[in-house]
Scaffold this motif. Sequence first.
Motif, short mmCIF file in Angstrom:
data_model
loop_
_atom_site.label_atom_id
_atom_site.label_comp_id
_atom_site.label_asym_id
_atom_site.label_seq_id
_atom_site.Cartn_x
_atom_site.Cartn_y
_atom_site.Cartn_z
N UNK A 142 11.21 0.38 5.36
CA UNK A 142 10.37 -0.55 4.58
C UNK A 142 10.66 -1.99 4.98
N UNK A 143 11.93 -2.30 5.22
CA UNK A 143 12.26 -3.65 5.66
C UNK A 143 11.66 -3.95 7.04
N UNK A 144 11.63 -2.94 7.90
CA UNK A 144 11.02 -3.14 9.23
C UNK A 144 9.52 -3.41 9.09
N UNK A 164 12.28 -2.56 16.99
CA UNK A 164 11.69 -2.11 15.73
C UNK A 164 12.14 -0.73 15.28
N UNK A 165 12.68 0.09 16.19
CA UNK A 165 13.07 1.46 15.79
C UNK A 165 14.54 1.56 15.40
N UNK A 166 15.29 0.46 15.53
CA UNK A 166 16.74 0.50 15.38
C UNK A 166 17.17 1.05 14.01
N UNK A 167 17.92 2.14 14.02
CA UNK A 167 18.50 2.69 12.79
C UNK A 167 17.54 3.42 11.89
N UNK A 173 10.04 5.94 12.73
CA UNK A 173 9.85 5.35 14.07
C UNK A 173 8.44 5.66 14.58
N UNK A 174 8.01 6.90 14.42
CA UNK A 174 6.66 7.28 14.87
C UNK A 174 5.60 6.47 14.14
N UNK A 193 10.81 -5.34 22.81
CA UNK A 193 12.18 -5.00 23.24
C UNK A 193 12.58 -3.77 22.44
N UNK A 194 13.01 -2.73 23.14
CA UNK A 194 13.21 -1.46 22.45
C UNK A 194 14.24 -0.61 23.18
N UNK A 195 15.27 -0.17 22.41
CA UNK A 195 16.31 0.70 22.96
C UNK A 195 15.76 2.09 23.29
#
Length: 237
Positions: A142-144, A164-167, A173-174, A193-195
């Motif tokens: 929700x914070x993302x 944006x998908x971190x944690x 994530x999807x 930027x994405x791991x």
Amino acid sequence: MTSPLISTDNLHVHYGSIHALKGVTFQVNQGEIVSLIGANGAGKTTTLRALSGLIPSTGKIYFQEQDLSKVPTFKRVGLGIAQSPEGRGVFPLMSVEENLEMGAYSRKDKVEIKRDRDMCLELFPRLKERLWQMAGTMSGGEQQMLAISRALMSRPKILLLDEPSLGLAPLIVAQIFDIVKKLNQDGMTILLVEQNARMALKISHRAYVLETGKIVMQDSGSNLLNNDEVRKSYLGV
């Protein structure tokens, strides 16, 4: 040929004695999703922070052909550069509504601000349900959603998305990546930027691979997704 929306030329960043970016040159064209991928410490977040003016850099950054070298951060936001930062960075003691208002702090067009707010709540219905909840008490997903929405409230021409998908759980994530694709289909230019390199490359028109502060490879997202070296180093296959 149209000029890029944002570009860098020989961009360098130092953190004290650490040379974090070593002559990075790249561009993002209007309407693209472009990804920066690489290992931790490669310089991905540093690149976004330099574009936003959050850290000093040397070399050139151009936005719509304007040299941003001496343009402060708040004016870059006004020009149309918005960042959703790594770690989300929501204002924890403010409500969802107040966080969205903060995203529009530089704007005066009240009718359009309300329209953009309503658009964000349509994109992320969960935020509508949490409108007066303190942002610090919400889940990571929700914070993302809120961090992205807050960035959108400045009505950017380019959205810089940092991890944006971190944690987040795979299902969330999807959802986030589906929203990123939808924003792009609606005309938003995105630098990501994405791991999670696989997810990033799947939705990117083009991508750059960063290693220890240098760009070592660039190609279309689909080509990099099928590149043996990339698959071995970043996709775990």
